[in-house]
Design a protein around this motif. Structure first.
Motif, short mmCIF file in Angstrom:
data_model
loop_
_atom_site.label_atom_id
_atom_site.label_comp_id
_atom_site.label_asym_id
_atom_site.label_seq_id
_atom_site.Cartn_x
_atom_site.Cartn_y
_atom_site.Cartn_z
N LYS A 137 37.03 80.82 25.47
CA LYS A 137 38.13 80.14 24.89
C LYS A 137 39.04 80.98 23.98
O LYS A 137 38.51 81.53 23.09
CB LYS A 137 37.43 78.64 24.30
N THR A 138 40.26 81.00 24.30
CA THR A 138 41.00 81.57 23.35
C THR A 138 41.77 80.56 22.27
O THR A 138 42.11 81.21 21.10
CB THR A 138 42.46 82.18 23.99
N ASP A 139 41.84 79.40 22.28
CA ASP A 139 42.13 78.65 21.19
C ASP A 139 40.77 77.86 20.49
O ASP A 139 40.39 77.17 21.03
CB ASP A 139 43.40 77.22 21.92
N HIS A 140 40.68 78.24 19.22
CA HIS A 140 39.68 77.52 18.55
C HIS A 140 40.43 76.52 17.72
O HIS A 140 41.08 76.86 16.67
CB HIS A 140 38.87 78.66 17.70
N ASP A 141 40.10 75.42 18.09
CA ASP A 141 40.85 74.33 17.53
C ASP A 141 40.35 74.23 16.03
O ASP A 141 39.16 74.36 15.65
CB ASP A 141 40.71 72.99 17.91
N ARG A 142 41.34 73.56 15.17
CA ARG A 142 40.79 73.47 13.82
C ARG A 142 40.65 71.90 13.93
O ARG A 142 41.48 71.07 14.20
CB ARG A 142 42.07 73.73 12.80
N ILE A 143 39.45 71.34 13.30
CA ILE A 143 39.26 69.79 13.43
C ILE A 143 38.88 69.57 12.06
O ILE A 143 38.91 70.34 11.08
CB ILE A 143 37.89 69.47 14.31
#
Lengths: 119, 119
Positions: free
Chosen positions: A113-119
Protein backbone atom coordinates in the motif's frame (compact mmCIF):
# COMPACT_ATOMS: atom_id res chain seq x y z
CA UNK A 1 -3.52 19.58 19.02
CA UNK A 2 -6.03 16.80 19.67
CA UNK A 3 -5.76 13.72 21.76
CA UNK A 4 -6.13 10.34 20.10
CA UNK A 5 -7.95 7.38 21.59
CA UNK A 6 -6.19 4.39 20.10
CA UNK A 7 -9.06 1.92 20.56
CA UNK A 8 -11.47 4.30 18.81
CA UNK A 9 -9.07 4.58 15.88
CA UNK A 10 -8.99 0.79 15.51
CA UNK A 11 -12.79 0.86 15.23
CA UNK A 12 -12.58 3.04 12.11
CA UNK A 13 -11.31 0.40 9.69
CA UNK A 14 -11.34 -3.34 9.07
CA UNK A 15 -8.84 -4.05 6.31
CA UNK A 16 -5.68 -5.98 7.11
CA UNK A 17 -2.10 -4.94 6.32
CA UNK A 18 -3.09 -1.34 5.67
CA UNK A 19 -1.37 0.95 8.17
CA UNK A 20 -3.18 4.14 9.14
CA UNK A 21 -1.42 7.23 10.44
CA UNK A 22 -2.73 8.41 13.80
CA UNK A 23 0.04 10.85 14.71
CA UNK A 24 3.15 12.56 13.38
CA UNK A 25 6.12 14.07 15.16
CA UNK A 26 9.73 14.89 14.33
CA UNK A 27 9.44 13.41 10.85
CA UNK A 28 8.10 10.14 12.23
CA UNK A 29 4.69 8.56 11.82
CA UNK A 30 2.71 6.78 14.49
CA UNK A 31 0.57 4.23 12.69
CA UNK A 32 -1.82 1.49 13.60
CA UNK A 33 -2.59 -1.64 11.63
CA UNK A 34 -4.75 -4.73 11.83
CA UNK A 35 -2.97 -7.77 10.48
CA UNK A 36 -3.86 -11.40 9.97
CA UNK A 37 -2.08 -14.06 7.96
CA UNK A 38 1.39 -13.90 6.46
CA UNK A 39 3.05 -10.79 5.14
CA UNK A 40 5.95 -10.68 2.65
CA UNK A 41 9.65 -10.85 3.41
CA UNK A 42 11.04 -7.32 3.24
CA UNK A 43 13.40 -4.89 4.84
CA UNK A 44 13.66 -1.12 5.11
CA UNK A 45 17.03 0.03 3.81
CA UNK A 46 17.07 3.35 5.65
CA UNK A 47 14.55 3.16 8.42
CA UNK A 48 14.37 1.43 11.76
CA UNK A 49 10.86 0.27 12.52
CA UNK A 50 9.09 -0.33 15.81
CA UNK A 51 6.22 -2.70 16.48
CA UNK A 52 4.15 -2.46 19.66
CA UNK A 53 1.45 -5.07 20.15
CA UNK A 54 -1.89 -3.65 21.26
CA UNK A 55 -3.79 -6.94 20.91
CA UNK A 56 -2.91 -10.48 19.92
CA UNK A 57 0.31 -12.31 19.17
CA UNK A 58 2.63 -11.51 16.26
CA UNK A 59 5.36 -13.80 15.06
CA UNK A 60 8.26 -12.03 13.36
CA UNK A 61 10.44 -14.27 11.26
CA UNK A 62 14.01 -13.21 10.63
CA UNK A 63 16.53 -15.07 8.52
CA UNK A 64 18.26 -16.40 11.64
CA UNK A 65 15.51 -16.58 14.25
CA UNK A 66 11.86 -15.98 15.11
CA UNK A 67 10.65 -13.54 17.75
CA UNK A 68 7.10 -13.81 19.07
CA UNK A 69 5.53 -10.64 20.43
CA UNK A 70 2.56 -10.67 22.78
CA UNK A 71 0.27 -7.85 23.91
CA UNK A 72 2.27 -5.12 25.64
CA UNK A 73 5.55 -6.13 24.01
CA UNK A 74 7.55 -4.13 21.49
CA UNK A 75 10.48 -4.66 19.18
CA UNK A 76 12.71 -2.30 17.23
CA UNK A 77 13.81 -3.80 13.91
CA UNK A 78 16.98 -2.04 12.74
CA UNK A 79 17.17 -0.88 9.14
CA UNK A 80 18.29 -3.47 6.66
CA UNK A 81 17.08 -6.48 8.66
CA UNK A 82 14.78 -8.68 6.61
CA UNK A 83 11.63 -9.71 8.37
CA UNK A 84 8.32 -11.40 7.72
CA UNK A 85 5.38 -10.80 10.06
CA UNK A 86 2.92 -13.63 10.64
CA UNK A 87 -0.32 -13.36 12.59
CA UNK A 88 -2.25 -16.59 13.08
CA UNK A 89 -5.14 -14.61 14.59
CA UNK A 90 -5.97 -10.93 14.16
CA UNK A 91 -3.34 -8.66 15.68
CA UNK A 92 -3.57 -4.94 16.43
CA UNK A 93 -0.26 -3.14 16.10
CA UNK A 94 1.12 0.28 16.78
CA UNK A 95 4.03 1.20 14.51
CA UNK A 96 6.56 3.95 14.81
CA UNK A 97 8.64 4.73 11.75
CA UNK A 98 9.81 7.66 9.63
CA UNK A 99 7.19 9.39 7.51
CA UNK A 100 6.86 7.78 4.08
CA UNK A 101 8.32 4.43 5.05
CA UNK A 102 6.83 1.85 2.71
CA UNK A 103 5.53 -1.09 4.69
CA UNK A 104 6.93 -3.65 2.27
CA UNK A 105 10.26 -1.84 1.93
CA UNK A 106 11.49 -1.84 -1.68
CA UNK A 107 9.54 -5.00 -2.44
CA UNK A 108 6.56 -4.25 -4.67
CA UNK A 109 3.93 -6.84 -3.97
CA UNK A 110 0.18 -7.09 -4.27
CA UNK A 111 0.08 -6.36 -0.52
CA UNK A 112 2.00 -3.08 -0.95
CA UNK A 113 0.00 0.00 0.00
CA UNK A 114 1.59 3.26 -1.04
CA UNK A 115 -0.96 5.56 0.54
CA UNK A 116 -1.09 5.41 4.27
CA UNK A 117 -4.25 7.24 5.22
CA UNK A 118 -4.36 9.51 8.16
CA UNK A 119 -7.38 8.69 10.31
CA UNK B 1 17.54 -7.16 18.70
CA UNK B 2 15.51 -8.02 21.78
CA UNK B 3 11.85 -7.62 22.48
CA UNK B 4 10.77 -5.41 25.36
CA UNK B 5 7.92 -6.18 27.72
CA UNK B 6 6.69 -2.75 28.77
CA UNK B 7 5.06 -3.87 32.04
CA UNK B 8 8.28 -5.61 33.12
CA UNK B 9 10.23 -2.43 32.46
CA UNK B 10 7.88 -0.46 34.71
CA UNK B 11 8.65 -2.94 37.50
CA UNK B 12 12.34 -2.00 37.38
CA UNK B 13 12.07 1.43 38.98
CA UNK B 14 9.96 3.45 41.38
CA UNK B 15 11.08 7.06 41.12
CA UNK B 16 8.76 9.65 39.64
CA UNK B 17 9.53 12.12 36.83
CA UNK B 18 12.61 10.16 35.77
CA UNK B 19 12.17 8.89 32.21
CA UNK B 20 13.92 5.64 31.30
CA UNK B 21 14.88 4.72 27.76
CA UNK B 22 13.47 1.37 26.62
CA UNK B 23 14.14 1.64 22.90
CA UNK B 24 15.83 3.78 20.27
CA UNK B 25 15.20 4.14 16.56
CA UNK B 26 15.88 6.71 13.85
CA UNK B 27 17.36 9.16 16.34
CA UNK B 28 14.30 8.93 18.57
CA UNK B 29 13.97 7.53 22.06
CA UNK B 30 11.13 5.45 23.38
CA UNK B 31 10.93 6.17 27.10
CA UNK B 32 8.72 5.24 29.98
CA UNK B 33 8.08 7.25 33.12
CA UNK B 34 6.11 7.05 36.33
CA UNK B 35 4.74 10.42 37.33
CA UNK B 36 2.72 11.74 40.25
CA UNK B 37 2.08 15.31 41.32
CA UNK B 38 2.78 18.48 39.38
CA UNK B 39 5.65 18.98 36.98
CA UNK B 40 7.10 22.33 35.89
CA UNK B 41 5.94 24.52 33.03
CA UNK B 42 8.29 23.98 30.10
CA UNK B 43 8.50 23.59 26.36
CA UNK B 44 10.87 21.89 23.93
CA UNK B 45 12.12 24.43 21.41
CA UNK B 46 13.08 21.93 18.72
CA UNK B 47 11.34 18.68 19.50
CA UNK B 48 7.78 17.46 19.24
CA UNK B 49 6.93 15.12 22.09
CA UNK B 50 4.39 12.33 22.33
CA UNK B 51 2.69 11.02 25.44
CA UNK B 52 0.86 7.69 25.47
CA UNK B 53 -0.92 6.75 28.68
CA UNK B 54 -0.27 3.18 29.80
CA UNK B 55 -2.03 3.54 33.18
CA UNK B 56 -3.87 6.32 34.97
CA UNK B 57 -5.04 9.80 34.01
CA UNK B 58 -2.72 12.67 33.09
CA UNK B 59 -3.82 16.28 32.94
CA UNK B 60 -1.79 18.43 30.58
CA UNK B 61 -2.14 22.13 31.16
CA UNK B 62 -1.43 24.47 28.27
CA UNK B 63 -1.56 28.24 28.40
CA UNK B 64 -4.93 28.27 26.65
CA UNK B 65 -6.54 24.96 27.63
CA UNK B 66 -6.25 21.70 29.54
CA UNK B 67 -6.28 18.27 27.92
CA UNK B 68 -6.92 15.20 30.06
CA UNK B 69 -5.50 11.91 28.82
CA UNK B 70 -6.78 8.54 29.98
CA UNK B 71 -5.34 5.05 29.57
CA UNK B 72 -4.99 4.21 25.87
CA UNK B 73 -4.95 7.84 24.77
CA UNK B 74 -2.06 9.76 23.25
CA UNK B 75 -1.18 13.33 22.41
CA UNK B 76 1.55 14.90 20.29
CA UNK B 77 2.73 18.21 21.72
CA UNK B 78 4.35 20.27 18.94
CA UNK B 79 7.68 21.91 19.63
CA UNK B 80 7.51 25.26 21.32
CA UNK B 81 4.18 24.67 23.07
CA UNK B 82 4.46 25.25 26.80
CA UNK B 83 2.91 22.55 28.92
CA UNK B 84 2.66 21.40 32.49
CA UNK B 85 1.80 17.77 33.28
CA UNK B 86 -0.21 17.05 36.41
CA UNK B 87 -0.97 13.58 37.77
CA UNK B 88 -3.28 13.41 40.76
CA UNK B 89 -2.61 9.68 41.08
CA UNK B 90 0.35 7.69 39.77
CA UNK B 91 0.46 7.60 35.98
CA UNK B 92 2.51 5.35 33.72
CA UNK B 93 3.55 6.99 30.47
CA UNK B 94 5.23 6.01 27.26
CA UNK B 95 7.07 8.87 25.55
CA UNK B 96 8.45 9.28 22.04
CA UNK B 97 10.89 12.08 21.48
CA UNK B 98 14.24 12.74 19.84
CA UNK B 99 17.29 11.34 21.59
CA UNK B 100 18.69 13.79 24.13
CA UNK B 101 15.48 15.77 24.61
CA UNK B 102 15.58 17.23 28.10
CA UNK B 103 12.31 16.54 29.89
CA UNK B 104 12.10 20.06 31.34
CA UNK B 105 13.12 21.73 28.07
CA UNK B 106 15.53 24.60 28.67
CA UNK B 107 14.18 25.14 32.18
CA UNK B 108 16.69 24.01 34.78
CA UNK B 109 14.76 22.97 37.84
CA UNK B 110 15.31 20.68 40.78
CA UNK B 111 13.15 18.14 38.90
CA UNK B 112 15.45 18.22 35.86
CA UNK B 113 17.16 14.91 35.14
CA UNK B 114 19.90 15.10 32.58
CA UNK B 115 20.72 11.41 32.47
CA UNK B 116 17.96 9.26 31.09
CA UNK B 117 18.99 5.73 31.90
CA UNK B 118 18.46 2.95 29.47
CA UNK B 119 16.79 0.04 31.24
Amino acid sequence: MEKVNIAEKFDLFEEYWTPKIIGQLNGQDVKIAKVKGEFVWHDHANEDEMFLIIKGTLKLEFRDRTITLHQGEMLVIPKGIEHKPIAEEEVHLLLFEPTSTKHTGEIVHEMTKTDHDRI
